[in-house]
Design an enzyme around this catalytic site. Sequence first.
Site, short mmCIF file in Angstrom:
data_model
loop_
_atom_site.label_atom_id
_atom_site.label_comp_id
_atom_site.label_asym_id
_atom_site.label_seq_id
_atom_site.Cartn_x
_atom_site.Cartn_y
_atom_site.Cartn_z
N GLY A 52 30.15 2.92 -2.78
CA GLY A 52 31.04 4.10 -2.34
C GLY A 52 30.34 5.42 -2.25
O GLY A 52 30.87 6.24 -1.80
N ASP A 53 29.13 5.46 -2.80
CA ASP A 53 28.37 6.67 -2.64
C ASP A 53 26.74 6.38 -2.37
O ASP A 53 25.88 7.19 -2.96
CB ASP A 53 28.49 7.70 -3.81
CG ASP A 53 28.14 9.06 -3.67
OD1 ASP A 53 27.75 9.33 -2.54
OD2 ASP A 53 27.98 9.98 -4.71
N LEU A 54 26.46 5.57 -1.58
CA LEU A 54 25.12 5.05 -1.19
C LEU A 54 24.49 6.37 -0.75
O LEU A 54 24.90 6.57 0.59
CB LEU A 54 25.03 3.96 -0.43
CG LEU A 54 23.46 3.20 -0.02
CD1 LEU A 54 22.75 3.03 -1.23
CD2 LEU A 54 23.56 1.93 0.66
N ASN A 58 20.99 8.97 -4.64
CA ASN A 58 21.31 7.82 -5.68
C ASN A 58 20.67 6.49 -5.66
O ASN A 58 21.12 5.44 -6.09
CB ASN A 58 23.01 7.33 -5.48
CG ASN A 58 23.90 8.66 -5.78
OD1 ASN A 58 23.56 9.23 -6.55
ND2 ASN A 58 24.94 8.76 -5.14
#
Length: 221
Positions: A52-54, A58
């Site tokens: 969801g937030d690659l 991160n």
Amino acid sequence: MEFADKGTLEEYAQVDSNRLRNIGFKQEMQRFAVHIARGMQYICETEKMIHGDLAARNVLLFSADGSGHTPFTAKLCDFGLSHKLTKGQKLGIYYYDIKQSKVKTGAPICWMPCETIENWNEKELMHTIKTDVWSFGVTLWEMFSGRDPHTQLNEKNLGNDELIMELNKIYKEGVRLPKLEHFPAKVYAVMEQCWKQDDTARPNFSRLIEMIENLEENDLK
């Protein structure tokens, strides 16, 4: 708990723009890309989840013994937007409706795929494994460019609503993050596969691992 002695991949990629043309640096980025793809393969294909937030911010880098010396290992982090893909199982289309959460507030818009941007105001906003594949392509672009995709795609410094409209327009026209002069052609070709307009045409992470591992030294020049 492990200590990421080399910080984030975003910081590492941006620290020295002179390295971007260096074959050793490109090989290191290739190795990191495989690490990331393997982690995403497990999350998406084994656990049926989305990250969801690659993004490069991160991904954390670790040296083998904490000494700060190469080789480093890249590991995924920040699972705050991760979700189990619980819908569509009977049809074999596993997805998560991100409107069930508050993801839209402060969402990583410039890492999100064309279908999310196009359907931003719809009642249901589906995120699938192929959503993360698009984000993986953007992460590759970060790694090999040393640049921020948000700065690249939002040169007009638009607010979120205006940026959504602008991205929807250019994505429908086939515009993507650009191939920079020093980019290896075959690496950019992998990014383009991740950014296919038709999400079903994008490779899964198992295939991406093969594609990246099969790149030879000459392919990175």
